[in-house]
Motif scaffolding. Structure first.
Motif, short mmCIF file in Angstrom:
data_model
loop_
_atom_site.label_atom_id
_atom_site.label_comp_id
_atom_site.label_asym_id
_atom_site.label_seq_id
_atom_site.Cartn_x
_atom_site.Cartn_y
_atom_site.Cartn_z
N LYS A 2 0.70 5.37 -8.05
CA LYS A 2 1.77 6.15 -6.88
C LYS A 2 0.87 7.29 -6.49
CE LYS A 2 5.22 3.11 -7.73
NZ LYS A 2 5.15 1.83 -7.09
N ASP A 3 0.10 7.59 -7.16
CA ASP A 3 -0.43 9.10 -6.79
C ASP A 3 -1.70 9.06 -5.63
OD1 ASP A 3 -1.96 7.90 -8.65
OD2 ASP A 3 -2.99 9.52 -9.42
N ILE A 4 -1.64 7.91 -4.83
CA ILE A 4 -3.02 7.51 -4.23
C ILE A 4 -2.45 7.16 -2.84
CG2 ILE A 4 -4.95 6.07 -3.40
CD1 ILE A 4 -5.31 5.57 -6.44
N ASP A 5 -2.92 8.01 -1.86
CA ASP A 5 -2.39 7.83 -0.48
C ASP A 5 -2.95 6.54 0.30
OD1 ASP A 5 -2.07 8.17 2.20
OD2 ASP A 5 -2.50 10.42 2.43
N PRO A 6 -2.39 5.84 0.65
CA PRO A 6 -2.98 4.66 1.41
C PRO A 6 -4.05 4.92 2.64
CG PRO A 6 -0.57 4.21 1.41
CD PRO A 6 -1.01 5.59 1.00
N MET A 7 -3.86 6.00 3.11
CA MET A 7 -4.82 6.40 4.13
C MET A 7 -6.23 6.76 3.44
SD MET A 7 -3.79 6.03 7.11
CE MET A 7 -4.57 6.83 8.17
N ASP A 8 -6.08 7.17 2.28
CA ASP A 8 -7.46 7.65 1.45
C ASP A 8 -7.88 6.31 1.23
OD1 ASP A 8 -7.22 10.43 1.44
OD2 ASP A 8 -6.03 10.42 -0.18
N SER A 59 -9.58 4.79 4.16
CA SER A 59 -11.01 5.93 4.30
C SER A 59 -12.09 5.40 3.51
CB SER A 59 -10.64 7.19 4.25
OG SER A 59 -9.74 7.63 5.34
#
Length: 75
Positions: free
Chosen positions: A52-58, A61
């Motif tokens: 849950k700590d990872i941004d999908p935008m990251d 990228s």
């Protein structure tokens, strides 16, 4: 647009890594860079499933970063 991209766009389908034909629902052709990113994205999603700590935008990228490295390695 390259000839390969034009052919891919005109076919209106792409074949994924498992050999399944998928419709192209994009307004422009899928490039080799996009295909590399899609392949990388699969692995990145599996490797980070449930976090849950990872941004999908990251993640997106990272996938394109890997795609750019793959493109560079082809030269």
């Amino acid at each position: 647009m390259t000839d390969d991209e034009k052919t891919l766009y005109e076919r209106k389908t792409i074949v994924n890594i498992e050999g399944c034909q998928l419709p192209v629902v994009l307004s422009e052709a899928v490039t080799l860079r996009d295909q590399f990113a899609m392949a990388a994205l699969t692995g990145l999603v599996v490797a980070n499933y449930g976090r849950k700590d990872i941004d999908p935008m990251d993640v997106a990228s990272w996938a394109y970063g890997i795609a750019d490295a793959m493109t560079e390695a082809r030269k």
